[in-house]
Design a protein around this motif. Structure first.
Motif, mmCIF file in Angstrom:
data_model
loop_
_atom_site.group_PDB
_atom_site.id
_atom_site.type_symbol
_atom_site.label_atom_id
_atom_site.label_comp_id
_atom_site.label_asym_id
_atom_site.label_seq_id
_atom_site.Cartn_x
_atom_site.Cartn_y
_atom_site.Cartn_z
ATOM 1 N N GLN A 20 0.795 -1.224 0.000
ATOM 2 C CA GLN A 20 0.000 0.000 0.000
ATOM 3 C C GLN A 20 0.829 1.277 0.000
ATOM 4 O OE1 GLN A 20 -2.695 -1.861 3.216
ATOM 5 N NE2 GLN A 20 -3.985 -0.315 2.255
ATOM 6 N N THR A 21 2.123 1.171 0.264
ATOM 7 C CA THR A 21 2.949 2.378 0.351
ATOM 8 C C THR A 21 4.196 2.341 -0.510
ATOM 9 O OG1 THR A 21 4.114 1.498 2.291
ATOM 10 C CG2 THR A 21 2.212 2.935 2.698
ATOM 11 N N GLU A 22 4.853 1.188 -0.612
ATOM 12 C CA GLU A 22 6.195 1.163 -1.200
ATOM 13 C C GLU A 22 6.226 1.615 -2.650
ATOM 14 O OE1 GLU A 22 8.112 -2.491 1.455
ATOM 15 O OE2 GLU A 22 7.886 -2.704 -0.722
ATOM 16 N N GLY A 23 5.264 1.180 -3.466
ATOM 17 C CA GLY A 23 5.395 1.395 -4.902
ATOM 18 C C GLY A 23 6.579 0.590 -5.413
ATOM 19 N N ALA A 24 7.322 1.181 -6.380
ATOM 20 C CA ALA A 24 8.517 0.500 -6.910
ATOM 21 C C ALA A 24 8.225 -0.964 -7.193
ATOM 22 C CB ALA A 24 9.682 0.649 -5.925
ATOM 23 N N ALA A 25 7.123 -1.215 -7.877
ATOM 24 C CA ALA A 25 6.596 -2.569 -8.007
ATOM 25 C C ALA A 25 7.522 -3.511 -8.764
ATOM 26 C CB ALA A 25 5.223 -2.527 -8.700
ATOM 27 N N GLU A 26 8.454 -2.960 -9.541
ATOM 28 C CA GLU A 26 9.384 -3.819 -10.268
ATOM 29 C C GLU A 26 10.834 -3.540 -9.901
ATOM 30 O OE1 GLU A 26 8.539 -3.391 -14.411
ATOM 31 O OE2 GLU A 26 6.511 -4.204 -14.249
ATOM 32 N N ALA A 27 11.058 -2.689 -8.919
ATOM 33 C CA ALA A 27 12.429 -2.320 -8.550
ATOM 34 C C ALA A 27 13.136 -3.475 -7.850
ATOM 35 C CB ALA A 27 12.424 -1.087 -7.647
ATOM 36 N N GLY A 28 14.442 -3.566 -8.101
ATOM 37 C CA GLY A 28 15.248 -4.539 -7.381
ATOM 38 C C GLY A 28 14.873 -5.977 -7.634
ATOM 39 N N GLY A 29 14.225 -6.246 -8.759
ATOM 40 C CA GLY A 29 13.870 -7.626 -9.073
ATOM 41 C C GLY A 29 12.651 -8.144 -8.355
ATOM 42 N N LYS A 30 11.863 -7.247 -7.753
ATOM 43 C CA LYS A 30 10.652 -7.706 -7.056
ATOM 44 C C LYS A 30 9.757 -8.509 -8.009
ATOM 45 C CE LYS A 30 6.318 -6.022 -5.075
ATOM 46 N NZ LYS A 30 5.533 -6.543 -6.227
ATOM 47 N N ALA A 31 9.226 -9.618 -7.514
ATOM 48 C CA ALA A 31 8.292 -10.425 -8.286
ATOM 49 C C ALA A 31 6.881 -9.868 -8.153
ATOM 50 C CB ALA A 31 8.328 -11.880 -7.810
ATOM 51 N N GLY A 51 -3.435 1.498 -9.739
ATOM 52 C CA GLY A 51 -2.903 0.257 -9.191
ATOM 53 C C GLY A 51 -1.775 0.507 -8.208
ATOM 54 N N PRO A 52 -1.050 -0.556 -7.832
ATOM 55 C CA PRO A 52 -0.041 -0.445 -6.769
ATOM 56 C C PRO A 52 1.362 -0.094 -7.245
ATOM 57 C CG PRO A 52 -0.365 -2.742 -7.348
ATOM 58 C CD PRO A 52 -1.315 -1.950 -8.210
ATOM 59 N N ALA A 53 1.534 0.225 -8.534
ATOM 60 C CA ALA A 53 2.888 0.381 -9.064
ATOM 61 C C ALA A 53 3.671 1.501 -8.387
ATOM 62 C CB ALA A 53 2.837 0.627 -10.575
ATOM 63 N N VAL A 54 2.986 2.607 -8.038
ATOM 64 C CA VAL A 54 3.667 3.758 -7.427
ATOM 65 C C VAL A 54 3.278 3.917 -5.962
ATOM 66 C CG1 VAL A 54 3.998 6.255 -7.532
ATOM 67 C CG2 VAL A 54 3.833 4.932 -9.651
ATOM 68 N N ALA A 55 1.972 3.706 -5.675
ATOM 69 C CA ALA A 55 1.441 3.884 -4.311
ATOM 70 C C ALA A 55 1.897 5.228 -3.754
ATOM 71 C CB ALA A 55 1.846 2.717 -3.416
ATOM 72 N N SER A 56 2.482 5.238 -2.550
ATOM 73 C CA SER A 56 2.951 6.501 -1.955
ATOM 74 C C SER A 56 4.453 6.679 -2.101
ATOM 75 C CB SER A 56 2.566 6.554 -0.467
ATOM 76 O OG SER A 56 1.187 6.334 -0.299
ATOM 77 N N ASP A 57 5.060 5.827 -2.938
ATOM 78 C CA ASP A 57 6.485 5.939 -3.269
ATOM 79 C C ASP A 57 7.382 5.893 -2.032
ATOM 80 O OD1 ASP A 57 8.498 6.041 -5.223
ATOM 81 O OD2 ASP A 57 8.730 8.205 -4.982
ATOM 82 N N THR A 439 2.424 14.909 -7.647
ATOM 83 C CA THR A 439 3.788 15.321 -7.288
ATOM 84 C C THR A 439 4.419 14.465 -6.194
ATOM 85 O OG1 THR A 439 3.002 16.847 -5.576
ATOM 86 C CG2 THR A 439 3.168 17.708 -7.834
ATOM 87 N N GLN A 440 3.589 13.652 -5.494
ATOM 88 C CA GLN A 440 4.011 12.879 -4.312
ATOM 89 C C GLN A 440 4.425 13.779 -3.149
ATOM 90 O OE1 GLN A 440 3.823 9.699 -3.448
ATOM 91 N NE2 GLN A 440 2.944 8.989 -5.372
ATOM 92 N N ASP A 441 4.087 15.070 -3.207
ATOM 93 C CA ASP A 441 4.342 15.947 -2.060
ATOM 94 C C ASP A 441 3.474 15.523 -0.886
ATOM 95 O OD1 ASP A 441 6.143 17.409 -3.518
ATOM 96 O OD2 ASP A 441 4.741 19.036 -3.990
ATOM 97 N N ARG A 442 4.000 15.673 0.323
ATOM 98 C CA ARG A 442 3.283 15.375 1.553
ATOM 99 C C ARG A 442 2.914 16.685 2.244
ATOM 100 N NH1 ARG A 442 4.731 10.693 -0.892
ATOM 101 N NH2 ARG A 442 5.753 9.135 0.425
ATOM 102 N N LEU A 443 1.657 16.796 2.674
ATOM 103 C CA LEU A 443 1.187 17.988 3.374
ATOM 104 C C LEU A 443 0.539 17.567 4.684
ATOM 105 C CD1 LEU A 443 -0.447 19.893 0.366
ATOM 106 C CD2 LEU A 443 1.729 20.427 1.477
ATOM 107 N N LEU A 444 1.030 18.129 5.783
ATOM 108 C CA LEU A 444 0.501 17.787 7.096
ATOM 109 C C LEU A 444 -0.943 18.263 7.245
ATOM 110 C CD1 LEU A 444 1.279 16.585 9.903
ATOM 111 C CD2 LEU A 444 1.873 18.922 10.596
ATOM 112 N N LYS A 445 -1.788 17.407 7.831
ATOM 113 C CA LYS A 445 -3.171 17.767 8.134
ATOM 114 C C LYS A 445 -3.274 18.214 9.594
ATOM 115 C CE LYS A 445 -4.720 14.041 5.046
ATOM 116 N NZ LYS A 445 -5.534 12.794 4.946
ATOM 117 N N LYS A 446 -4.383 18.824 9.933
ATOM 118 C CA LYS A 446 -4.602 19.277 11.306
ATOM 119 C C LYS A 446 -4.519 18.114 12.291
ATOM 120 C CE LYS A 446 -7.853 21.904 14.187
ATOM 121 N NZ LYS A 446 -9.168 22.614 14.210
ATOM 122 N N SER A 447 -4.991 16.935 11.892
ATOM 123 C CA SER A 447 -4.938 15.770 12.779
ATOM 124 C C SER A 447 -3.503 15.400 13.130
ATOM 125 C CB SER A 447 -5.643 14.576 12.143
ATOM 126 O OG SER A 447 -5.029 14.220 10.907
#
Length: 460
Positions: A20-31, A51-57, A439-447
């Protein structure tokens, strides 16, 4: 000072998973895992075709993200290893995966964040699913090998492990519904998957203890209290059966080392018992968990079945009970889930009274909301007061349970940053940080600011 202070050393953090977070679905030889494959063949099933290819990178941004965890005073973080990344062919270890996970763990420790590492979060490697996944005992043995490999590689620094996250979900969603691959509608096969998931968990625990690790190992279960509509015998019986199927089928073998007799009797009556090997009972009995992670989002409200079972050959759990709409319920309309904070207290008391007051922590609790841009202020911060209220009310009930002796050692939310959520993609957001998918930028929420204060004060 907080007026509802939690125990010293209480874990304040968040949960996530590899897929759900990593992305990089084919990096490093991942199956490929089942999610990579399913998106490849049926992308239209996934919300907005994401899909899950990038997720949250997270694979590429974990150092900055771990700094963000530190910035809001998280002292712990639970994520998972990707089986398909660590052992792409099921036998050999990926050097790239070891480098990534070592660096991630070391970064967390350097920032004072305790890692809790989970082994399996819905992400069966495709080549193992093609061997029928958890229906195949050979896959159970391969899971033990994978677990042993993870312990050998990372156990010197990771001291809290869990075998599975929500093992009921692949059973319920993949074998009696079609929301997870392989989309099978077969209760008997579902029972086999559930049973052999528990054997796999026990085998991982066996491997952990036989290798003289000095930490603890548990399991994460989504416990949904089953409340009967009334005190009538029929409603109470229906709620009891729902509890057997959705809670005790995993809770009892994990903590007590055996299955409830009335669940066994029910399955036997309907010819749904799985094949049992001679040493299975001893395996479960001798390899119970050290602690529990508890995921809680909503209750289950039950009434007696109003329409008789018509076809014994296609029995499903819902043939034994009907859902009941409580007139006083409050809803999260985005997920269609009831908000009932006291359910967390009821879980805590149940664990105290019926499961030896086993050590446990809240492994997930969260509120998913769609279109959160509506609540963004001029500075770009999402004013998610609804999420703060949700957390505060659950924490008040949790604090009361601890005051009454519940053995809870932490509270983790779902989740730290908005992440990809299976078929729902990014439809509902849960994070303390918003992720801009362009952009994959992260923005803090009030929570996130609220949590920073709670964690600093160790309470409300």
């Amino acid at each position: 000072m907080a007026n509802k202070t939690f125990p010293e050393g209480f874990l304040w953090g968040a949960a996530s998973s590899a897929t759900q977070t990593e992305g990089a679905a084919e990096a490093g030889g991942k199956a490929k895992n089942i999610w990579d494959y399913w998106f490849e063949i049926e992308p239209e099933r996934f919300y907005q075709g994401v899909g899950p290819a990038v997720a949250s990178d997270y694979y590429h941004r974990y150092k900055q993200d771990i700094q963000r965890m530190k910035d809001i005073n998280m002292n712990s973080f639970r994520t998972s290893l990707s089986w398909a990344r660590l052992m792409p062919d099921g036998e050999h270890v990926s050097h790239d995966a070891v480098t990534f996970y070592n660096s991630m763990i070391d970064e967390m420790l350097a920032q004072g964040i305790k890692p809790i590492m989970n082994l399996y979060h819905f992400d069966m490697p495709l080549h193992l699913q093609q061997m029928d996944g958890w229906e195949n005992r050979a896959v159970v043995d391969q899971f033990q090998q994978y677990a042993q490999t993870a312990f050998d590689l990372f156990g010197d620094r990771v001291k809290l492990w869990t075998t599975f996250n929500e093992p009921i979900v692949p059973v319920e969603m993949g074998y009696v519904n079609d929301y997870h691959y392989p989309c099978v509608f077969d209760m008997k096969r579902a029972v086999v998957v559930a049973y052999q998931s528990m054997l796999a968990s026990a085998k991982a625990i066996q491997a952990y203890r036989s290798s003289n690790q000095d930490g603890e190992i548990g399991i994460i279960l989504n416990l949904t209290p089953s409340y009967p509509r009334s005190d009538s015998e029929e409603d109470v019986r229906a709620a009891h059966i729902a509890d057997l199927f959705f809670n005790r089928s995993f809770l009892d073998p994990s903590v007590l080392g055996h299955y409830p007799e009335d669940l066994i009797d029910l399955l036997r009556t309907h010819q749904m018992l799985p094949a049992v090997h001679e040493d299975d009972a001893a395996l479960l009995r001798e390899n119970t968990v050290d602690f529990l992670g508890v995921n809680y989002y909503q209750p289950r409200r039950i009434k007696q079945k109003e329409t008789p079972i018509a076809d014994e050959a296609s029995i499903m759990p819902e043939h034994f009970f009907d859902p009941y709409i409580w007139p006083e319920r409050r809803m999260n309309p985005y997920r269609g889930w009831e908000i009932y904070e006291k359910g967390l207290y009821d879980i805590a008391i149940n664990l105290k009274e019926n499961y030896g007051n086993i050590p446990w922590y809240v492994a997930e609790n969260g509120m998913g909301v769609a279109d959160e841009e509506r609540f963004m202020d001029g500075s770009g911060m999402i004013q998610d007061d609804y999420r703060i209220e949700f957390y505060e009310e659950h924490l008040k009930w949790l604090h009361q349970a601890i005051e009454e002796g519940a053995n809870c050692f932490g509270y983790h939310v779902w989740t730290f940053i908005d992440n990809w959520s299976w078929l729902n993609g990014y439809k509902n957001r849960y994070g303390f940080y918003r992720v801009d998918l362009d952009t994959q930028d992260r923005l803090l929420k009030k929570s996130g600011l609220w949590f920073k204060d709670v964690a600093r004060n160790n309470g409300l």
